[in-house]
Design a protein around this motif. Structure first.
Motif, short mmCIF file in Angstrom:
data_model
loop_
_atom_site.label_atom_id
_atom_site.label_comp_id
_atom_site.label_asym_id
_atom_site.label_seq_id
_atom_site.Cartn_x
_atom_site.Cartn_y
_atom_site.Cartn_z
N PRO A 27 -22.71 -7.87 -22.96
CA PRO A 27 -21.98 -6.90 -23.14
C PRO A 27 -21.91 -5.71 -22.05
N GLY A 28 -20.72 -5.50 -21.65
CA GLY A 28 -20.43 -4.47 -20.54
C GLY A 28 -20.46 -4.93 -19.12
N LEU A 29 -20.87 -6.50 -19.24
CA LEU A 29 -20.89 -6.94 -17.85
C LEU A 29 -19.94 -8.56 -18.00
N SER A 30 -18.79 -8.23 -17.57
CA SER A 30 -18.14 -9.46 -17.82
C SER A 30 -18.11 -10.49 -16.38
N GLY A 31 -17.75 -11.72 -16.85
CA GLY A 31 -17.62 -12.77 -15.88
C GLY A 31 -19.17 -13.39 -15.89
N VAL A 32 -19.99 -13.22 -16.67
CA VAL A 32 -21.09 -13.80 -16.36
C VAL A 32 -20.87 -15.45 -16.74
N PRO A 33 -21.90 -16.26 -16.61
CA PRO A 33 -21.82 -17.86 -16.90
C PRO A 33 -21.82 -18.03 -18.48
N ASP A 34 -21.26 -18.98 -19.04
CA ASP A 34 -21.24 -19.36 -20.52
C ASP A 34 -22.54 -19.63 -21.05
N ARG A 35 -23.44 -20.28 -20.27
CA ARG A 35 -25.00 -20.65 -20.70
C ARG A 35 -26.01 -20.56 -19.93
N ILE A 36 -26.95 -20.25 -20.59
CA ILE A 36 -28.37 -20.36 -19.85
C ILE A 36 -29.03 -21.57 -20.21
N CYS A 37 -29.19 -22.56 -19.40
CA CYS A 37 -30.15 -23.75 -19.70
C CYS A 37 -31.47 -23.71 -19.07
N MET A 38 -32.41 -23.79 -19.83
CA MET A 38 -33.83 -23.97 -19.77
C MET A 38 -34.55 -25.28 -20.14
N VAL A 39 -35.04 -25.91 -19.10
CA VAL A 39 -35.49 -27.22 -19.10
C VAL A 39 -36.98 -27.06 -18.87
N PRO A 40 -37.63 -28.26 -19.30
CA PRO A 40 -39.15 -28.44 -19.19
C PRO A 40 -39.80 -28.10 -17.72
N GLY A 41 -40.73 -27.73 -17.49
CA GLY A 41 -41.09 -27.25 -16.10
C GLY A 41 -40.85 -25.89 -15.56
N GLY A 42 -40.49 -25.02 -16.64
CA GLY A 42 -40.00 -23.74 -16.40
C GLY A 42 -38.75 -23.36 -15.48
N ARG A 43 -38.14 -24.47 -15.62
CA ARG A 43 -36.60 -24.20 -14.61
C ARG A 43 -35.43 -23.55 -15.57
N LEU A 44 -34.79 -22.82 -14.87
CA LEU A 44 -33.57 -22.19 -15.76
C LEU A 44 -32.47 -22.33 -15.01
N PHE A 45 -31.25 -22.65 -15.31
CA PHE A 45 -30.04 -22.72 -14.66
C PHE A 45 -29.02 -21.99 -15.45
N PHE A 46 -28.16 -21.15 -14.77
CA PHE A 46 -26.77 -20.84 -15.41
C PHE A 46 -25.69 -21.70 -15.18
N VAL A 47 -24.99 -21.90 -16.21
CA VAL A 47 -23.63 -22.76 -16.12
C VAL A 47 -22.56 -22.28 -16.86
N GLU A 48 -21.46 -22.36 -15.94
CA GLU A 48 -20.15 -21.92 -16.26
C GLU A 48 -19.39 -23.22 -16.65
N VAL A 49 -18.75 -23.22 -17.91
CA VAL A 49 -18.16 -24.33 -18.41
C VAL A 49 -16.41 -24.18 -18.36
N LYS A 50 -15.78 -25.27 -17.84
CA LYS A 50 -14.37 -24.92 -17.52
C LYS A 50 -13.74 -25.91 -17.98
#
Length: 94
Positions: A27-50
């Motif tokens: 809220p208050g910050l437009s344009g952020v990616p659609d998803r936060i994906c966290m996978v084993p091993g402590g890795r984090l990715f932001f994903v925009e789906v189009k």
């Protein structure tokens, strides 16, 4: 293929590999990616789906650049093949 179908496919594949794929709303910050994906091993990715053939809007591109300037990974997927490729990179730790 609809954007929602691509997003569901992404979420399902992340969860099949013991990850977590949550909807990202800021809220208050437009344009952020659609998803936060966290996978084993402590890795984090932001994903925009189009939808297939759709590109990032100007504000989305700006947010992507802002996130990446902080060392975050932001990916864009628009079909099942791109999700599959993203999954290969994520699971291989690229």
């Amino acid at each position: 293929m609809r954007e929602k179908d691509v997003e569901t496919y992404l979420k399902t594949n992340i969860e099949k590999r013991n990850g977590w794929c949550v909807k990202f709303e800021s809220p208050g910050l437009s344009g952020v990616p659609d998803r936060i994906c966290m996978v084993p091993g402590g890795r984090l990715f932001f994903v925009e789906v189009k939808r297939p053939g759709q590109k990032l809007r100007k504000l989305q591109q700006k947010r992507k650049e802002q996130f990446e300037s902080l060392g975050q990974h932001v990916h864009t997927v628009s079909n099942k093949e791109e999700v599959d490729e993203f999954m290969r990179r994520v699971m291989d730790g690229d």
